[in-house]
Write a protein that holds these residues in place. Structure first.
Motif, PDB file in Angstrom:
ATOM      1  N   TYR A  36       0.853  -1.186   0.000  1.00 23.01           N
ATOM      2  CA  TYR A  36       0.000   0.000   0.000  1.00 23.01           C
ATOM      3  C   TYR A  36       0.889   1.236   0.000  1.00 23.01           C
ATOM      4  O   TYR A  36       2.085   1.143   0.304  1.00 23.01           O
ATOM      5  N   LEU A  38       0.992   5.672   0.673  1.00 20.37           N
ATOM      6  CA  LEU A  38       0.388   6.902   1.199  1.00 20.37           C
ATOM      7  C   LEU A  38       0.903   8.053   0.349  1.00 20.37           C
ATOM      8  O   LEU A  38       2.092   8.120   0.037  1.00 20.37           O
ATOM      9  N   ARG A  47       0.800  10.364  10.898  1.00 21.38           N
ATOM     10  CA  ARG A  47       0.017   9.129  10.747  1.00 21.38           C
ATOM     11  C   ARG A  47       0.718   7.986  11.467  1.00 21.38           C
ATOM     12  O   ARG A  47       1.833   8.131  11.915  1.00 21.38           O
TER      13      ARG A  47
END
Ligand code: TYD
Length: 132
Positions: A36, A38, A47
Motif C-alpha cells: 500500500y 500513502l 500518521r
C-alpha cells in the motif's frame, strides 16, 4: 532486535534512468502479501501511531521525504525516509509515527500479510504494557 534496521536496495541505473526491484524472501525478508502507499499527505498531519502484533513491514519513501519515529517500548529513534533505494524494516511490536511529509512524499509499504485490524495495537499505554 535492533530498533532501526535499514535495507539497502540495489539501484539498477543506466542513461535512461533508475530501477529498483523488490522481491519477497530475497531483498525483502518475508513473503510480500500486500503493498500500500500513502500520498497527498500533509506535513502537519502525522500518521501511524500503532504497532503490530504479527505483521512485519518495509517502508520505502519512493518520492519525497518524511520522518518516522520508531519505538520498541524501551527506546525511541526518529529517522528520515528520503530515498527510493532504502527500506526501513518495521518489525513486530514497533510503535511507529510518520510525520513531516514533503508535499511530493509517496510512502510505499510492503507487508507480510493482508490487512487485519485485530493485529493493530493503537493504544500507546497498551503497547507499553505489552513490551514490558
Ligand atoms: P490507518 O491505519 O489509520 O493509516 P496510518 O497507519 O497511515 O495512519 O488506516 C487508514 C484507513 O485505511 C483505515 O480505515 C484502515 C484502512 N486500511 C485498509 O483498508 N487497508 C490497508 O492495508 C491499510 C494499511 C489501511
Amino acid at each position: 532486535m535492533s530498533l532501526i534496521q535499514w535495507i539497502d536496495f540495489k539501484e539498477i541505473g543506466d542513461h535512461r534512468g533508475n530501477l529498483v526491484a523488490l522481491e519477497g524472501n530475497r531483498n525483502i525478508p518475508f513473503d510480500i502479501k500486500r503493498v500500500y502507499y500513502l500520498y497527498g499527505l500533509q506535513p502537519d498531519l502525522p500518521r501511524g501511531f500503532h504497532a503490530h502484533r504479527e505483521l512485519v513491514q518495509v517502508a520505502v519513501c519512493i518520492n519525497g521525504q518524511c520522518d518516522i519515529l520508531m519505538d520498541n517500548g524501551h527506546s525511541k529513534q526518529t529517522v528520515r525516509l528520503d530515498s527510493p533505494t532504502k527500506g526501513l524494516l518495521v518489525n513486530v511490536m514497533q510503535w511507529h509515527e510518520m510525520s513531516n511529509f514533503s508535499e511530493d512524499c509517496v510512502l510505499m509499504v510492503l507487508a507480510s500479510d493482508a490487512y487485519d485490524e485485530s493485529d493493530y495495537i493503537r493504544d500507546y499505554e497498551d503497547f507499553l504494557e505489552q513490551t514490558k
